[in-house]
Design an enzyme around this catalytic site. Sequence first.
Site, PDB file in Angstrom:
ATOM      1  N   SER A 109      31.760  34.473  38.768  1.00  0.00           N
ATOM      2  CA  SER A 109      30.717  34.423  37.742  1.00  0.00           C
ATOM      3  C   SER A 109      30.371  32.973  37.442  1.00  0.00           C
ATOM      4  O   SER A 109      31.166  32.059  37.736  1.00  0.00           O
ATOM      5  CB  SER A 109      31.218  35.110  36.465  1.00  0.00           C
ATOM      6  OG  SER A 109      30.345  34.898  35.369  1.00  0.00           O
ATOM      7  N   TYR A 139      37.197  36.932  29.317  1.00  0.00           N
ATOM      8  CA  TYR A 139      36.571  37.056  30.638  1.00  0.00           C
ATOM      9  C   TYR A 139      36.562  35.707  31.353  1.00  0.00           C
ATOM     10  O   TYR A 139      36.876  35.617  32.543  1.00  0.00           O
ATOM     11  CB  TYR A 139      35.142  37.580  30.464  1.00  0.00           C
ATOM     12  CG  TYR A 139      34.445  37.965  31.749  1.00  0.00           C
ATOM     13  CD1 TYR A 139      34.703  39.194  32.358  1.00  0.00           C
ATOM     14  CD2 TYR A 139      33.512  37.118  32.336  1.00  0.00           C
ATOM     15  CE1 TYR A 139      34.050  39.556  33.522  1.00  0.00           C
ATOM     16  CE2 TYR A 139      32.857  37.472  33.501  1.00  0.00           C
ATOM     17  CZ  TYR A 139      33.129  38.692  34.088  1.00  0.00           C
ATOM     18  OH  TYR A 139      32.468  39.052  35.259  1.00  0.00           O
TER      19      TYR A 139
END
Length: 276
Positions: A133, A146
């Site tokens: 990501s 996350y």
Amino acid sequence: MQKSLLITGCSSGIGLDAAHGMRDRGWRVFASCRNQVDCDRMRTEGFESPCIDYTDTKSIENGLKEVLNATGGTLDALFNNGAYGLPGAVEDLPTEGLREIFEANFFGWHDLTRQVIPVMRAQGHGRIVQNSSILGFVAFPWRGAYVSTKFALEGLTDTLRLELAGTGIHVALIEPGPVTSKIRENSIPHFERHIDWKNSALRDRYEKSLLKRLYHSSGPDAFERPARAVTDRLAHACEAKRPRARYYVTTPTHIAGRLKRVLSTRAIDRILMRLR
């Protein structure tokens, strides 16, 4: 011969699109899901769909065994993809919640990857692609859980790439920014289970920003791309003679990558503080 690809997290979003897109390119796709009901649905769409839950070591072992039994003991590519989010301020994040998200977003990936590597070593080739990501190299407010799993993933993957150099096994990271998926919707149960925002010192910030974003969708994010944008990068990582180490996806990822190279940490912090 038809090449084989195991993809995790295929119930929706990036994994689902990748399964269809790579099958359209001629790959034999094993589209795994965490829940059996989703595996059953994928089978109605013509996929072989082993059940793999990253938090269950036995399901990882059994799921991979199912794939290898079907292929005669080979696997050309692995796309680690299944993950979830746990939004909330770091000071409100219980350690139990952090342990759980690391199990699903990091430790399970490592477990599956370690089991795949001997297969690829024996056959003399393979591709391991990790869906990271923009949050794997830039920290955004409210995303501490996350972010930490993706930062860890990037470090582990970079090390693995170095260690597998010359083996015929190529390792790559895909780093999407905003991509159409259900990750925000799927993060709500984890948020409600672990984050006691009503008793937080930051309660007013939750009410002004995070809760609105979680529960009241205002449509696509700025620069949001369809999941197919990730599939296109996955295809290159799996098929190119010399795949890249990193694949940026979406404009924000490209911008963040450039800023990370030229700005100081303090300057980047000033930019990111506006996202609170």
